[in-house]
Design a protein around this motif. Structure first.
Motif, PDB file in Angstrom:
ATOM      1  N   GLY A   1      34.923  40.679  50.965  1.00 33.78           N
ATOM      2  CA  GLY A   1      33.772  40.583  50.110  1.00 33.78           C
ATOM      3  C   GLY A   1      33.649  39.132  49.862  1.00 33.78           C
ATOM      4  N   LYS A   2      32.508  38.910  49.217  1.00 31.82           N
ATOM      5  CA  LYS A   2      32.378  37.474  48.651  1.00 31.82           C
ATOM      6  C   LYS A   2      33.371  37.257  47.326  1.00 31.82           C
ATOM      7  CE  LYS A   2      28.929  34.662  46.589  1.00 31.82           C
ATOM      8  NZ  LYS A   2      27.636  34.590  45.758  1.00 31.82           N
ATOM      9  N   LEU A   3      34.108  36.045  47.366  1.00 30.11           N
ATOM     10  CA  LEU A   3      35.071  35.875  46.518  1.00 30.11           C
ATOM     11  C   LEU A   3      34.065  35.499  45.092  1.00 30.11           C
ATOM     12  CD1 LEU A   3      37.401  33.275  48.228  1.00 30.11           C
ATOM     13  CD2 LEU A   3      37.696  35.498  47.571  1.00 30.11           C
ATOM     14  N   GLY A   4      34.685  36.145  44.004  1.00 27.34           N
ATOM     15  CA  GLY A   4      34.252  35.936  42.669  1.00 27.34           C
ATOM     16  C   GLY A   4      33.121  36.630  42.378  1.00 27.34           C
ATOM     17  N   ALA A   5      32.583  37.802  43.304  1.00 27.00           N
ATOM     18  CA  ALA A   5      31.601  38.700  43.249  1.00 27.00           C
ATOM     19  C   ALA A   5      32.352  40.098  42.236  1.00 27.00           C
ATOM     20  CB  ALA A   5      31.085  39.281  44.289  1.00 27.00           C
ATOM     21  N   LEU A   6      31.851  40.486  41.381  1.00 25.00           N
ATOM     22  CA  LEU A   6      32.366  41.819  40.647  1.00 25.00           C
ATOM     23  C   LEU A   6      32.258  42.981  41.509  1.00 25.00           C
ATOM     24  CD1 LEU A   6      33.743  42.559  38.088  1.00 25.00           C
ATOM     25  CD2 LEU A   6      31.306  43.342  37.270  1.00 25.00           C
ATOM     26  N   ARG A   7      33.649  43.544  41.501  1.00 18.24           N
ATOM     27  CA  ARG A   7      33.816  45.016  42.236  1.00 18.24           C
ATOM     28  C   ARG A   7      34.399  45.748  41.320  1.00 18.24           C
ATOM     29  NH1 ARG A   7      36.776  45.519  47.675  1.00 18.24           N
ATOM     30  NH2 ARG A   7      37.849  47.267  47.133  1.00 18.24           N
ATOM     31  N   ARG A   8      34.097  46.990  41.495  1.00 11.80           N
ATOM     32  CA  ARG A   8      34.727  48.057  40.818  1.00 11.80           C
ATOM     33  C   ARG A   8      36.229  48.232  41.528  1.00 11.80           C
ATOM     34  NH1 ARG A   8      33.464  47.568  35.904  1.00 11.80           N
ATOM     35  NH2 ARG A   8      31.488  46.988  35.983  1.00 11.80           N
ATOM     36  N   ASP A   9      37.275  47.891  40.813  1.00 14.72           N
ATOM     37  CA  ASP A   9      38.708  48.082  41.309  1.00 14.72           C
ATOM     38  C   ASP A   9      39.508  48.869  40.489  1.00 14.72           C
ATOM     39  OD1 ASP A   9      40.826  47.353  42.743  1.00 14.72           O
ATOM     40  OD2 ASP A   9      40.968  45.137  42.270  1.00 14.72           O
ATOM     41  N   PRO A  10      39.399  50.029  40.401  1.00 15.39           N
ATOM     42  CA  PRO A  10      40.032  51.058  40.006  1.00 15.39           C
ATOM     43  C   PRO A  10      41.636  50.661  39.691  1.00 15.39           C
ATOM     44  CG  PRO A  10      38.868  52.318  41.072  1.00 15.39           C
ATOM     45  CD  PRO A  10      38.683  50.929  41.673  1.00 15.39           C
ATOM     46  N   MET A  11      42.287  50.554  38.450  1.00 16.64           N
ATOM     47  CA  MET A  11      43.637  50.067  38.347  1.00 16.64           C
ATOM     48  C   MET A  11      44.096  48.913  39.322  1.00 16.64           C
ATOM     49  SD  MET A  11      45.134  53.837  37.630  1.00 16.64           S
ATOM     50  CE  MET A  11      44.200  54.948  36.480  1.00 16.64           C
ATOM     51  N   ALA A  12      43.073  48.223  39.424  1.00 18.34           N
ATOM     52  CA  ALA A  12      43.573  47.016  40.310  1.00 18.34           C
ATOM     53  C   ALA A  12      44.106  47.423  41.812  1.00 18.34           C
ATOM     54  CB  ALA A  12      44.185  45.874  39.405  1.00 18.34           C
ATOM     55  N   MET A  13      43.921  48.647  42.135  1.00 16.27           N
ATOM     56  CA  MET A  13      44.533  49.222  43.525  1.00 16.27           C
ATOM     57  C   MET A  13      43.689  49.555  44.570  1.00 16.27           C
ATOM     58  SD  MET A  13      47.628  49.827  43.058  1.00 16.27           S
ATOM     59  CE  MET A  13      48.057  50.765  44.210  1.00 16.27           C
TER      60      MET A  13
END
Length: 180
Positions: free
Chosen positions: A73-85
């Motif tokens: 995806g686009k660097l810097g765009a916010l994405r939901r990333d549960p537990m950074a996993m």
């Protein structure tokens, strides 16, 4: 085909100098804290602690990170990333969260759950936290809390302000950062 972008951060477990001697013990190794970390330029404080195990699972499940090379995806765009996993979890995330909640129900004492955000920036786009050389100060606070330290002052996000270690040394990122 090339290696995964995060492969540069991996090393054999046997190379870890602090590896617990009971790592292969079937009874397991005592875990006193989990630390989740996300990459957020705004809105998320440097460090905070969950009030309870289920609150920590909720915080981990709902966290978001700004995209890096590890996620498409686009660097810097916010994405939901549960537990950074999310880029690394190979099964249904609802099952993953259910597993965490179930584990918490079977433990007499649950590990404390923390979140760190080294990437917060001010209005001028400068990082608020001075960098990796100072991260031990935050990690020391986490270790003290995990070893039974109490909340000294409750804030909106589980004691994220007024942080002091057992030595009495606190920290400020910049003089004006106490209100961020």
């Amino acid at each position: 085909m090339s290696s995964h972008p995060n492969s540069r951060f991996t090393a054999p477990l046997a190379n870890c100098p602090c590896l617990d001697s009971a790592v292969d013990d079937l009874q397991g190794v005592l875990i006193q804290a989990f630390v989740f970390g996300g990459r957020r330029m705004h809105d998320v404080p440097l460090v905070y602690q969950a009030f309870t195990w289920s609150h920590g699972v909720y915080l981990g499940a709902t966290m978001g990170s700004e995209m890096t090379a590890a996620a498409e995806g686009k660097l810097g765009a916010l994405r939901r990333d549960p537990m950074a996993m999310l880029p690394f979890c190979g099964y249904n995330m609802a099952d993953y969260f259910r597993h965490w909640l179930k584990v918490g129900k079977h433990l007499d004492e649950t590990p404390r759950i923390f979140h760190v955000n080294w990437f917060r920036k001010d209005e001028q786009g400068r990082f608020l936290w001075p960098g990796y050389g100072q991260n031990m100060r935050v990690l020391r606070w986490i270790v003290e809390r995990a070893n039974g330290g109490r909340l000294r002052r409750r804030a909106r996000l589980a004691g994220c302000r007024g942080i002091r270690t057992s030595t009495g040394a606190g920290w400020n990122t910049r003089p004006s950062s106490g209100r961020r």
